[in-house]
Design an enzyme around this catalytic site. Structure first.
Site, PDB file in Angstrom:
ATOM      1  N   ASN A  74      -9.195   8.526  -3.398  1.00  0.00           N
ATOM      2  CA  ASN A  74      -9.841   7.415  -2.904  1.00  0.00           C
ATOM      3  C   ASN A  74     -10.013   7.349  -1.351  1.00  0.00           C
ATOM      4  O   ASN A  74     -11.145   6.694  -0.962  1.00  0.00           O
ATOM      5  CB  ASN A  74      -9.116   6.090  -3.454  1.00  0.00           C
ATOM      6  CG  ASN A  74      -9.988   5.012  -3.393  1.00  0.00           C
ATOM      7  OD1 ASN A  74      -9.946   4.158  -2.800  1.00  0.00           O
ATOM      8  ND2 ASN A  74     -10.630   4.723  -4.663  1.00  0.00           N
ATOM      9  N   LYS A  91      -2.328   0.371   0.048  1.00  0.00           N
ATOM     10  CA  LYS A  91      -0.858   0.542  -0.689  1.00  0.00           C
ATOM     11  C   LYS A  91      -0.332   1.936  -0.645  1.00  0.00           C
ATOM     12  O   LYS A  91      -0.952   2.883  -0.665  1.00  0.00           O
ATOM     13  CB  LYS A  91      -1.113   0.150  -2.141  1.00  0.00           C
ATOM     14  CG  LYS A  91      -1.262  -1.485  -2.375  1.00  0.00           C
ATOM     15  CD  LYS A  91      -0.957  -2.038  -3.676  1.00  0.00           C
ATOM     16  CE  LYS A  91      -2.178  -1.433  -4.536  1.00  0.00           C
ATOM     17  NZ  LYS A  91      -3.499  -1.871  -4.142  1.00  0.00           N
ATOM     18  N   PHE A 151      -2.651   6.411  -3.775  1.00  0.00           N
ATOM     19  CA  PHE A 151      -2.619   6.886  -4.971  1.00  0.00           C
ATOM     20  C   PHE A 151      -3.806   6.626  -6.093  1.00  0.00           C
ATOM     21  O   PHE A 151      -3.646   6.937  -7.139  1.00  0.00           O
ATOM     22  CB  PHE A 151      -1.261   6.801  -5.869  1.00  0.00           C
ATOM     23  CG  PHE A 151      -0.823   5.187  -5.911  1.00  0.00           C
ATOM     24  CD1 PHE A 151      -1.307   4.600  -7.011  1.00  0.00           C
ATOM     25  CD2 PHE A 151       0.174   4.739  -4.921  1.00  0.00           C
ATOM     26  CE1 PHE A 151      -1.101   3.384  -6.888  1.00  0.00           C
ATOM     27  CE2 PHE A 151       0.252   3.255  -4.912  1.00  0.00           C
ATOM     28  CZ  PHE A 151      -0.272   2.628  -6.108  1.00  0.00           C
ATOM     29  N   TYR A 152      -4.883   6.183  -5.578  1.00  0.00           N
ATOM     30  CA  TYR A 152      -5.911   5.738  -6.391  1.00  0.00           C
ATOM     31  C   TYR A 152      -6.685   6.928  -6.552  1.00  0.00           C
ATOM     32  O   TYR A 152      -7.865   7.085  -6.245  1.00  0.00           O
ATOM     33  CB  TYR A 152      -6.813   4.705  -5.742  1.00  0.00           C
ATOM     34  CG  TYR A 152      -6.379   3.296  -5.888  1.00  0.00           C
ATOM     35  CD1 TYR A 152      -5.168   3.138  -6.629  1.00  0.00           C
ATOM     36  CD2 TYR A 152      -6.959   2.378  -5.257  1.00  0.00           C
ATOM     37  CE1 TYR A 152      -4.692   1.860  -6.796  1.00  0.00           C
ATOM     38  CE2 TYR A 152      -6.580   1.044  -5.131  1.00  0.00           C
ATOM     39  CZ  TYR A 152      -5.274   0.770  -6.083  1.00  0.00           C
ATOM     40  OH  TYR A 152      -5.073  -0.538  -6.235  1.00  0.00           O
ATOM     41  N   ALA A 153      -6.323   8.054  -7.443  1.00  0.00           N
ATOM     42  CA  ALA A 153      -7.083   9.148  -7.869  1.00  0.00           C
ATOM     43  C   ALA A 153      -6.427   9.570  -9.100  1.00  0.00           C
ATOM     44  O   ALA A 153      -5.556   9.304  -9.606  1.00  0.00           O
ATOM     45  CB  ALA A 153      -7.070  10.158  -6.826  1.00  0.00           C
TER      46      ALA A 153
END
Length: 340
Positions: A69, A92, A60-62
């Site tokens: 990501n 993660k 969820f790094y976006a």
């Protein structure tokens, strides 16, 4: 460059990584992908043979909480395939699609792992998978059993934990050896539970991946007021960055600058070195999207603080109380499932 190293734990105990890891959350904010890619390459290229760079990404790094990501990372490995074996990739997940609702049901964990692998497009194997939070509705033992099944199916190689209590880590490790545990550790995030997790992890032979060792930028000495943070910066919502709290927390930075100056290092390097000093199993995880910053961070893992310097830092922290909780405070903190 002489690089201090750490051996990972559990089923990954044969793997040696650099003492300082590389967080990729900010990679999408670099001026260009190539600049972001060079930030990864710089750290890897500085390592001796046989030592891997621990990279940390997420499902969820976006901005839209999607896999942007990971998709960028897949393009990195496609362009530089030799770096797949030189890096140890931790990812993660466990949240429901494009949300911060964490769900460790067998169905969602399988979906999460499959989503991550699809985003990587086969360019890099997931070395370690960790649920970003402990789902309060699923016993951790059951969640780990699901991860063991997915691991045995060949979807990833090792199991990690994130944002968990010491007791939860011990329970999870009893089901299957945990290769690494990720928690927030810095001079601005050193709670009683932090100390318990660090101690328990050392007892169990589990390295601690210490995220936000720079205090979310408090130690970088790059801003003096809230007004200097970019519009929309997530830190503007955090308790430690509210006006009165920020003033008190930056006073800590000012005090630390004297220690850093006498040591000939930056306040940021001092902060990383302090986290590293908490034990041989500690792996600070700063983020970087610039090659020069990656190398500066990596060098901090080789800085040895004397007992006198550690005592001076402890005295500074005793005189300057950290103001504000780690995240938003109150009920908003509970929604993040901190210390699960």
């Amino acid at each position: 460059m002489v690089v201090n190293t750490v051996k990972l734990g559990g089923t990954a105990s044969g793997i040696t990584v650099a003492k300082v890891a590389h967080g990729l959350m900010r990679m999408g904010y670099a001026p260009s992908e190539e600049i972001a890619f060079e930030s990864i390459k710089a750290g890897v290229d500085a390592l001796p043979p046989g030592v891997k760079m621990f990279l940390n990404s997420s499902e969820f790094y976006a901005p839209d909480l999607g896999t942007g990501n990971l998709e960028m990372l897949s393009r990195f490995y496609e362009k530089y395939p030799d770096y797949a074996e030189k890096t140890f990739l931790s990812v993660k997940g466990g949240n429901r699609p494009k949300s911060m609702v964490f769900d460790s049901s067998p169905e969602n964990l399988r979906r999460s792992v499959d989503t991550i692998n699809a985003a990587l497009c086969g360019t890099k194997r997931v070395d370690l998978y960790e649920t970003a939070r402990v789902d309060p509705n699923v016993p951790v033992e059951e969640a780990v059993k699901t991860l063991v099944q997915l691991k045995n199916e060949g979807k990833f190689d090792h199991i990690g934990m994130s944002e968990c209590r010491a007791e939860t880590l011990r329970r999870a490790n009893a089901v299957h050896p945990i290769a690494a545990v990720e928690i927030e550790v810095s001079l601005w995030a050193y709670e009683e539970e932090t100390k318990k997790v660090i101690a328990t992890a050392r007892e169990l032979g589990i390295p601690v991946i210490a995220y936000s060792p720079l205090g979310k930028g408090l130690s970088t000495d790059t801003f003096k007021t809230r007004d200097e943070l970019p519009e929309g910066d997530f830190r503007l919502r955090l308790a430690q960055f509210q006006e009165e709290n920020l003033k008190a927390n930056l006073a800590i930075t000012e005090a630390l600058k004297g220690v850093a100056a006498r040591k000939g290092i930056t306040p940021a390097q001092l902060s990383i070195a302090w986290v590293a000093s908490l034990g041989p199993h500690m792996i600070p995880l700063p983020g970087s999207s610039k090659a020069s910053r990656t190398l500066e961070n990596l060098a901090a893992g080789d800085i040895e603080l004397t007992q006198a310097e550690l005592d001076e830092i402890a005295d500074i922290m005793a005189k300057h109380e950290v103001k504000g909780e780690r995240y938003f405070g109150g009920e908003a903190n509970q929604m993040l499932h901190l210390w699960g």
